[in-house]
Write an enzyme that holds these catalytic residues in place. Sequence first.
Site, mmCIF file in Angstrom:
data_model
loop_
_atom_site.group_PDB
_atom_site.id
_atom_site.type_symbol
_atom_site.label_atom_id
_atom_site.label_comp_id
_atom_site.label_asym_id
_atom_site.label_seq_id
_atom_site.Cartn_x
_atom_site.Cartn_y
_atom_site.Cartn_z
ATOM 1 N N GLY A 12 3.246 3.117 -1.952
ATOM 2 C CA GLY A 12 2.770 2.364 -0.790
ATOM 3 C C GLY A 12 3.909 1.732 -0.022
ATOM 4 C CG PHE A 15 3.485 -5.923 5.967
ATOM 5 C CD1 PHE A 15 4.504 -6.061 6.894
ATOM 6 C CD2 PHE A 15 2.193 -5.707 6.424
ATOM 7 C CE1 PHE A 15 4.243 -5.985 8.249
ATOM 8 C CE2 PHE A 15 1.922 -5.627 7.781
ATOM 9 C CZ PHE A 15 2.948 -5.766 8.695
ATOM 10 C CB VAL A 80 -0.300 8.074 -6.105
ATOM 11 C CG1 VAL A 80 -0.570 7.564 -7.523
ATOM 12 C CG2 VAL A 80 1.203 8.177 -5.844
ATOM 13 C CD GLU A 172 -6.187 -11.208 15.825
ATOM 14 O OE1 GLU A 172 -5.286 -12.052 15.778
ATOM 15 O OE2 GLU A 172 -6.225 -10.227 15.056
ATOM 16 C CG ASP A 301 -3.972 -6.524 1.409
ATOM 17 O OD1 ASP A 301 -3.261 -7.542 1.392
ATOM 18 O OD2 ASP A 301 -4.434 -6.028 2.452
#
Lengths: 420, 420
Positions: A12, A15, A80, A172, A301
């Site tokens: 991954g 961030f 994966v 948003e 996360d």
Amino acid sequence: MNSEPHHVVVVGAGFGGLEFVRAIAKAPVRVTLIDQRNHHLFQPLLYQVATTSLATSEIAWPIRHLVRREQAVTTLLATVNGVDKENKRVLLSDGSRIAYDTLVLATGARHAYFGHDEWEEFAPGLKTLEDATTIRRRMLLAFERAERETDAAVRQALLTFVIIGGGPTGVELAGTIAELAHATLRGEFRNIDTRDTKVVLIEAGDRILPVFRPDLSDYAKSALERLGVTVELGRPVSACDATGVVFGEQRLAARTIIWAAGVAASPAAQWLDAEADRAGRVVVEDDLTVPGHPEIFVVGDTALAKRGDGRPVPGIAPAAKQAGRHVAATLKSRLAGDKARRPFVYKHQGDLATIGKRAAVIDFGRFSVTGWLAWWLWGIAHIFFLIGLRNRIAVALSWLWIYTTGQRSARLITQGRQSP
Amino acid sequence: MNSEPHHVVVVGAGFGGLEFVRAIAKAPVRVTLIDQRNHHLFQPLLYQVATTSLATSEIAWPIRHLVRREQAVTTLLATVNGVDKENKRVLLSDGSRIAYDTLVLATGARHAYFGHDEWEEFAPGLKTLEDATTIRRRMLLAFERAERETDAAVRQALLTFVIIGGGPTGVELAGTIAELAHATLRGEFRNIDTRDTKVVLIEAGDRILPVFRPDLSDYAKSALERLGVTVELGRPVSACDATGVVFGEQRLAARTIIWAAGVAASPAAQWLDAEADRAGRVVVEDDLTVPGHPEIFVVGDTALAKRGDGRPVPGIAPAAKQAGRHVAATLKSRLAGDKARRPFVYKHQGDLATIGKRAAVIDFGRFSVTGWLAWWLWGIAHIFFLIGLRNRIAVALSWLWIYTTGQRSARLITQGRQSP
């Protein structure tokens, strides 16, 4: 000295994963960075792609380009689908296996429908570039269909946009869609007035932006209402189909529904056969390792990490980056022979959300900022956090253009069905 | 005075259709502009989207935005699938019909495989934004697969890119792919050296850029070879599959093949049941009307119009725009009561093609320009012809960035299969 350097596999390049790789790259390690996409995505601005403000390439960068100077890092585009903890191997979907000494799982989250997966078809969520272009297409097609629709009730349903979930993404999206309908598209249709568009934000709880201070939630609600958004609180959505939503006792006819109500972690917990919470997050030790496996870290996360007061670390970019840096520091200490356990201490810097192009709310805990000043702070912060001068200039130009002209440059219907 | 203004239906908002609409909009007419896409596409720069230099939104604009100020113009996103000439109606795919007084067909062309439609799967062409992102995805995936491939022969096939067709699009694709492989991507892979990439441009004729002067074809060939492109002349492709191409007696193993060899007109001739040439272009009168139907005009790539010397008007943007303006002038005269026939006289302004980011060839007929000066003229001309200040700035910024850093900003693998 060992001839084979310590091999770290990172799954991954969001961030958390990317921050880890950057922090570890100069250590005496070999790193394999695996992602199923070729690009790192700046998710905080993804809603701006969905709402035609930014181009896909303005918020996404090729992962291998970001780490090109780190000779110790090999980037692999691969999927994966498992981990063999006993033999310390990552399993790829093509059947191959990659051995690791240390594994860092930073696989993120997907939107989740909490037992209502059948809603996904009608209410797409927003996690990938494809999600964003799908929402953009559906939204723009709704206006095009409304222009040709002769039945008034169907036309109103086509001009009704429902956003489910009152967190930052929902707020948003709602604010930007209202601006798009009421300002950007105004005057471009002949049979409809886009100012008749209804934008409805549905939040099951009693206020939007629940992680913010209550007065900021109230401010955000008023700011949304000024933009023409209807905010519906306290009634969860109980049904969702191609023609609308049901919340509480009310049925609302709407042809465009967007899901911003919840996420679930990637299947990393299943790969590890590890304990997970309801949202699929791996329950980790205080140093972000998997219980019983000090060589496996989970960040971002995908992990259920805890703050000092027992609340979970939030699923936001700064938290993932802090975790990535922490794991890099831990691993560097270990490689230097220091086996001491290093608990992760999350520092919350604040919460922020924008409401259209003139207002935002920033909650720093001790104090808060709202209105246009908050919007500018938000904008400057996001341009700062974007990667590379090129994209900073491009996004600043896009925003300047929207700010001064109201026009958005990425109003493209692409992929999928093109015409009504 | 008639209460119902003359109704003009325009099908297709490419260069020809849009230019017509802009020129006729102030006349006493009502215009319905129909396109199956929501955007006008600046096709001359589409190869730059395919080769990661530009973002999709930099070369495409919402059609209804471009004509928003013309109150007489209604834009419809719809698919036309027939014309009822007797009753003067356009047939839409949803079964509805739109009556017209005057019809302008400007439906463009698609790439054509001349009896080998089965090649499309292996050798996609370049006409739409989706075509461009498909080629971009295949090309970038080939490098990703090569990075993981252990078989040397397969790796070389993955690093071999074949472009079929030596016209401007083929030349531009070949030059840019060579730069991408040899400069942009260099140093970002660990198991392959992208400078080993082979880019092969196959042209069946005896020179590339056949509409240019022969010495300019020679110049372009040399310029391509300096960029590392292999130019194969005089042997047409006779087979094409998932593993490569056959041309002459030679089989070349290649996993990425791009078709730039030919186009066929849209099915407008079938809708009209009109005479067409081999490429499907409608044979029109010298005033661009369909024989026997002075109320139906065909412009751009869909029409077979003739120059004074009998050669066909080329399928390029300036020709389509001239035709669109000519038809608007004809119609204005007719509405003013002047029924005189107005033959279309095409003025050829020149041919141009770029070779990478440092050279171009421009053939003005009487004189020509090559090299960096031609490249700058080409660049300035294209920025001038882009629509709107916003995109001019964005494209200029993108090119400046590529020119100075060699980096391209739209290296995204999106849609379809993401990982090898």
